[in-house]
Design an enzyme around this catalytic site. Structure first.
Site, PDB file in Angstrom:
ATOM      1  CE1 TYR A 145      22.460  25.459  61.147  1.00 41.85           C
ATOM      2  CE2 TYR A 145      22.221  23.673  59.570  1.00 41.85           C
ATOM      3  CZ  TYR A 145      22.997  24.640  60.170  1.00 41.85           C
ATOM      4  OH  TYR A 145      24.315  24.794  59.785  1.00 41.85           O
ATOM      5  CB  CYS A 362      26.763  33.041  58.130  1.00 43.53           C
ATOM      6  SG  CYS A 362      27.187  31.803  56.879  1.00 43.53           S
TER       7      CYS A 362
END
Length: 391
Positions: A145, A362
């Site tokens: 991640y 993002c």
């Protein structure tokens, strides 16, 4: 997490509706950013509720994101919209405009330490523990991640494999060494380093779901996964790594973080910090991200990192490959969207809109180069071996 009520898809008002006419600052930001309200380009905003403008005017970024979650506006390509907004720093300008909220947030951060020991487990409980099924659907098989490394990779799986191997090579891992992994996530790096480089690993996390998952996937390897805060570390390690965790440390704790690593790292050892970076030094955080995604987070600037390590560590190598995060986030979004039919019954439409807004905003953040991705290799001054940079 319980399913939310299904939201009715937003429909734009007609161009002559009051909702089609934004007030002052929003109109200027649209013109400078190159998007239109109720236009026909994929990055344009289709306003579905006339209350949208007032909400953004009063609440800034938080209101902008929540209005999207509530279905008050739509955009075909959120990543492209945010690229356009952030390349002209629209977020900072909106937040200055909403100065009452901004002053309140600034005062709170002056009075309290958002990343204190007492609050250490909040990010895990709020974000990383939402459900492993979301992350298994979205991430690659290593459950990495953090930003992949796309220099040679053609797929997300290859990019994450290459990232893990790059980290191990930068740390100069050797069989039999002890590696400390601060913020080990679901154990992808710990397992990779143990299997491919023959090291013993201690991984620590503040997420209970990550701890259970990582311990199970590393069973049979010389890997131990513990649920502890970094401030409770003890022992001695040949190498230390932190991937995607430094964003949770906070400027008030930067010096203490590196002091603890200084205490546990061998004199000839190496430290690698893999972190998202902010292109400027700022104590402000995006209020929507703070509320819905990463509570109490803070993106460090280069100046904050260098101040925190000065006199304690030498910087051996500073590698920036921020644009790779844009590509990583878009790959995560593609995976999540494909998997949504199997997840929707559990999480609901509002979660879907929140997660879409998070990933694609993002992506725009990195595409606009506000966001950086740094891998910084450091050593103690006492280290005698010459460090050779690895790419």
């Amino acid at each position: 997490m319980q399913p939310s009520q299904h939201l009715t898809p937003a429909k734009a008002f007609s161009p002559d509706s009051p909702a089609a006419h934004p007030p002052g600052l929003l109109h200027r930001l649209a013109a400078e950013s190159g998007f239109r309200f109720n236009g026909s380009d994929p990055w344009d905003i289709a306003v579905a509720d006339r209350r949208f403008y007032r909400r953004v005017a009063l609440q800034g970024s938080l209101g902008f994101g929540e209005a999207y979650m509530d279905g008050w506006w739509e955009c075909e390509r959120l990543d492209q919209l945010f690229h356009r907004l952030l390349r002209v720093d629209a977020d900072r300008r909106i937040e200055r405009w909403v100065n009452l909220r901004r002053l309140g947030a600034a005062a709170r951060r002056l009075l309290v330490n958002p990343q204190s020991r007492r609050r250490a487990f909040v990010p895990g409980e709020h974000h990383y523990d939402i459900g492993n099924d979301v992350f298994e659907a979205m991430l690659d098989p290593t459950m990495s991640y953090s930003c992949g490394y796309w220099v040679r990779a053609r797929t997300l799986d290859e990019a994450q494999h290459d990232k893990l191997d790059l980290i191990c090579r930068k740390l100069e891992l050797k069989p039999g060494e002890r590696l400390l992994d601060i913020g080990c996530g679901w154990g992808g790096l710990a397992r990779f380093a143990a299997e491919h480089y023959g090291v013993e690993v201690l991984g620590i996390t503040v997420s209970r779901e990550q701890q259970k998952f990582a311990a199970a996937r590393c069973a049979g390897l010389p890997v131990r996964i513990e649920l502890i805060d970094y401030r409770d570390l003890a022992g001695r390690f040949d190498k230390v790594v932190s991937v995607g965790m430094f964003e949770h440390v906070g400027p008030r704790n930067h010096a203490a973080f590196f002091a603890i690593i200084d205490r546990v790292l061998a004199e000839e050892g190496l430290l690698l910090v893999h972190t998202i970076g902010n292109y400027v030094t700022s104590r402000e955080v995006d209020p929507w991200i703070d509320k819905y995604v990463f509570p109490n987070g803070h993106l460090p600037s280069a100046a904050e990192i260098t101040r925190a390590v000065e006199g304690r560590f030498l910087i051996e190598d500073w590698h920036n490959y921020g644009p790779d995060y844009d590509r990583t986030l878009m790959a995560w979004w593609d995976n999540f969207e494909r998997a949504w039919p199997a997840l929707c019954g559990k999480y609901g439409e509002r979660f879907y809109r929140m997660w879409k807004y998070y990933l694609l905003s993002c992506a725009g953040f990195f595409r606009a180069r506000q966001g950086q991705l740094w891998q910084v290799v450091m050593s103690k001054r006492a280290r005698s071996a010459m460090y050779r940079s690895v790419r």
